[in-house]
Design an enzyme around this catalytic site. Structure first.
Site, PDB file in Angstrom:
ATOM      1  N   GLU A  43      12.330  10.342  -7.170  1.00 16.54           N
ATOM      2  CA  GLU A  43      11.596   9.569  -6.142  1.00 16.54           C
ATOM      3  C   GLU A  43      10.288  10.276  -5.750  1.00 16.54           C
ATOM      4  OE1 GLU A  43      13.719   7.347  -3.293  1.00 16.54           O
ATOM      5  OE2 GLU A  43      15.535   7.268  -4.519  1.00 16.54           O
TER       6      GLU A  43
HETATM    7  N1  COS Z   1       2.012   1.842   0.076  1.00 19.17           N
HETATM    8  C1  COS Z   1       1.249   0.799  -0.311  1.00 19.17           C
HETATM    9  N2  COS Z   1       0.353   0.866  -1.322  1.00 19.17           N
HETATM   10  C2  COS Z   1       0.213   2.049  -1.952  1.00 19.17           C
HETATM   11  C3  COS Z   1       0.980   3.186  -1.592  1.00 19.17           C
HETATM   12  C4  COS Z   1       1.892   3.037  -0.531  1.00 19.17           C
HETATM   13  N3  COS Z   1       2.670   4.033  -0.146  1.00 19.17           N
HETATM   14  N4  COS Z   1       0.621   4.195  -2.403  1.00 19.17           N
HETATM   15  C5  COS Z   1      -0.331   3.730  -3.232  1.00 19.17           C
HETATM   16  N5  COS Z   1      -0.555   2.441  -2.962  1.00 19.17           N
HETATM   17  C6  COS Z   1      -1.507   1.536  -3.598  1.00 19.17           C
HETATM   18  C7  COS Z   1      -2.936   2.023  -3.427  1.00 19.17           C
HETATM   19  O1  COS Z   1      -3.495   1.565  -2.228  1.00 19.17           O
HETATM   20  C8  COS Z   1      -3.619   1.420  -4.644  1.00 19.17           C
HETATM   21  O2  COS Z   1      -3.896   0.057  -4.426  1.00 19.17           O
HETATM   22  P1  COS Z   1      -5.406  -0.497  -4.364  1.00 19.17           P
HETATM   23  O3  COS Z   1      -6.086   0.006  -5.599  1.00 19.17           O
HETATM   24  O4  COS Z   1      -5.223  -1.986  -4.336  1.00 19.17           O
HETATM   25  O5  COS Z   1      -6.003   0.051  -3.121  1.00 19.17           O
HETATM   26  C9  COS Z   1      -2.519   1.444  -5.689  1.00 19.17           C
HETATM   27  O6  COS Z   1      -1.285   1.538  -4.987  1.00 19.17           O
HETATM   28  C10 COS Z   1      -2.650   2.601  -6.641  1.00 19.17           C
HETATM   29  O7  COS Z   1      -2.610   3.774  -5.883  1.00 19.17           O
HETATM   30  P2  COS Z   1      -3.335   5.103  -6.341  1.00 19.17           P
HETATM   31  O8  COS Z   1      -4.730   4.813  -6.809  1.00 19.17           O
HETATM   32  O9  COS Z   1      -3.153   6.096  -5.256  1.00 19.17           O
HETATM   33  O10 COS Z   1      -2.474   5.476  -7.640  1.00 19.17           O
HETATM   34  P3  COS Z   1      -2.387   6.795  -8.467  1.00 19.17           P
HETATM   35  O11 COS Z   1      -2.300   6.430  -9.886  1.00 19.17           O
HETATM   36  O12 COS Z   1      -3.436   7.769  -8.042  1.00 19.17           O
HETATM   37  O13 COS Z   1      -0.923   7.349  -8.094  1.00 19.17           O
HETATM   38  C11 COS Z   1       0.812   8.434  -6.890  1.00 19.17           C
HETATM   39  C12 COS Z   1      -0.551   7.738  -6.847  1.00 19.17           C
HETATM   40  C13 COS Z   1       0.831   9.678  -7.758  1.00 19.17           C
HETATM   41  C14 COS Z   1       1.067   8.852  -5.430  1.00 19.17           C
HETATM   42  C15 COS Z   1       1.898   7.409  -7.319  1.00 19.17           C
HETATM   43  O14 COS Z   1       1.711   7.031  -8.654  1.00 19.17           O
HETATM   44  C16 COS Z   1       3.302   7.922  -7.160  1.00 19.17           C
HETATM   45  O15 COS Z   1       3.850   7.914  -6.061  1.00 19.17           O
HETATM   46  N6  COS Z   1       3.886   8.401  -8.273  1.00 19.17           N
HETATM   47  C17 COS Z   1       5.258   8.849  -8.248  1.00 19.17           C
HETATM   48  C18 COS Z   1       6.182   7.713  -8.465  1.00 19.17           C
HETATM   49  C19 COS Z   1       7.589   8.151  -8.347  1.00 19.17           C
HETATM   50  O16 COS Z   1       8.056   8.411  -7.252  1.00 19.17           O
HETATM   51  N7  COS Z   1       8.282   8.226  -9.486  1.00 19.17           N
HETATM   52  C20 COS Z   1       9.631   8.541  -9.495  1.00 19.17           C
HETATM   53  C21 COS Z   1      10.337   7.357 -10.021  1.00 19.17           C
HETATM   54  S1  COS Z   1      11.521   6.713  -8.999  1.00 19.17           S
HETATM   55  S2  COS Z   1      13.026   7.952  -9.256  1.00 19.17           S
END
Ligand code: COS
Length: 379
Positions: free
Chosen positions: A363
């Protein structure tokens, strides 16, 4: 500010503690060793209402607050993290996501049996080449008018075999990047869905973790969650709450190991006295108590923010990174306090140490949490 738990919170804590002691502790070592999915115990957990704790009672849930969920997660994780992950995924990733973003038809059809625990669900985001970099989805959901055709592979899926329903994140329109991703409800017994072999894991070995393959799977449009292209945001929003559950799991793993270390230090003698009388052990216990208390407060803070409908994205990442790193340190030190006995299975702490590691990975890894936190700090 009130640091007192309510009567209801204390009742939930007792129910979870009794369940863990009476129903989980007796078979926990064997289930870990032989990777036995705790089907019977999951059923009992459903009867106690732990699989849909926060879901509205009109959809079969307990209607409890997120603090109650943290409390129950801590107590169950103290004994068996391999089952608390089943609870965490079902509550925060599956039920919460469906209740918050699903249609009334989806709630009637899927949320009710999921929240009552009649069935369990799984959250399918990770892929062989997309874990932290979650926007790089290779699984596709091609729009065919009234349905999607899904192809691809998902990895490390908790409840992979035991779940009846999967929430699958897949790319519909590559040109739109993350805005072209959808979240679909896929029933496990749909033609073209294959469950891969069970992963042989370091920890949480009782939980069933599998890869899932989708080959030309037909998913009706009415099974899409939210608007077209909402899938990535759905995953991010859902994971923000899921991280409170995993933080609470890490808290429980840490406090379980700490309680065992305290008890052992009062029994074991060395140099003519109980080892609890040696400052080397006292300071270890003091550090454990300090970090665990801080973790618990961070979990409660994130849960409280969620219950108040305030932004909890940063708070849940802080809780998860701190609690999971506390779990790793505390369990390692608990093994150290136990000495040679800590290294053998009967004393439980070695299992808790193996279980702790995953909380820094799933997560969202500790590194991903730091991305989320630093982005909030610098925004
Ligand atoms: N709530 C709502 N929207 C969100 C959000 C949140 N918590 N986090 C990101 N977003 C949205 C952003 O606003 C963006 O949308 P817009 O372009 O329309 O503004 C979009 O999602 C992409 O976000 P971002 O540009 O930040 O993406 P990145 O590729 O930089 O990734 C991380 C950000 C690394 C934080 C994300 O990919 C992540 O959480 N990765 C881990 C996923 C995970 O937990 N994997 C484990 C699998 S489940 S066991």
């Amino acid at each position: 500010m009130d640091f007192q738990l309510t009567e209801e919170h204390l009742m939930i804590q007792k129910a979870a503690r009794d369940f863990a002691k009476n129903e989980l502790l007796p078979g926990v070592i064997e289930r870990d060793e032989k990777m036995i999915y705790p089907a019977e115990q999951v059923k009992k957990m459903a009867e106690l209402g732990f699989l849909g704790m926060m879901t509205d009672p009109k959809y079969g849930g307990g209607g409890m607050d997120t603090i109650s969920y943290v409390i129950a997660m801590e107590e169950i994780s103290k004994v068996e993290a391999g089952i608390s992950v089943v609870m965490s995924v079902n509550n925060s990733l599956v039920c919460w996501g469906l209740e918050t973003f699903g249609t009334e038809e989806q709630k009637q059809k899927y949320l009710i049996p999921l929240a009552t625990g009649e069935i369990t669900g799984a959250f399918c985001l990770s892929e062989p080449e997309a874990g932290s970099d979650a926007t790089s989805q290779r699984t596709t959901a091609i729009d065919k008018g009234d349905h999607y055709i899904v192809n691809g592979t998902k990895n490390w899926i908790t409840n992979g075999n035991s779940a009846s329903v999967y929430l699958v994140i897949a790319q519909t329109n590559t040109e739109l990047g993350h805005r072209g991703i959808n979240a679909l409800i896929v029933e496990k017994d749909t033609e073209g869905v294959t469950v891969g072999a069970k992963e042989n894991k370091m920890g949480i070995r009782a939980s069933d973790t599998h890869s899932i393959m989708f080959q030309d799977v037909v998913v009706p449009k009415e099974n899409r969650i939210g608007e077209d292209g909402f899938g990535f945001k759905f995953a991010m929003k859902t994971l923000a709450g899921g991280r409170i559950g995993i933080a609470a799991q890490a808290l429980g793993i840490a406090s379980g190991a700490y309680e065992l270390a305290v008890a052992y230090s009062k029994e074991r003698k060395a140099f003519g006295t109980e080892i609890a009388n040696h400052q080397a052990i006292q300071f270890k216990l003091a550090d454990m108590a300090t970090e665990i208390e801080a973790s618990r407060m961070l979990c409660f803070k994130a849960a409280w923010l969620k219950d108040q409908n305030k932004d909890y994205n940063m708070a849940s990442a802080i809780a998860k990174v701190f609690a999971s790193e506390t779990a790793m340190r505390t369990t390692t030190e608990a093994v150290q306090v136990h000495g040679g006995y800590g290294y053998v299975k009967e004393y439980h702490v070695e299992r808790l140490m193996r279980d702790a590691k995953i909380t820094q990975i799933y997560e969202g890894t500790s590194e991903v949490q730091r991305i989320v936190i630093s982005r909030s700090v610098l925004r």
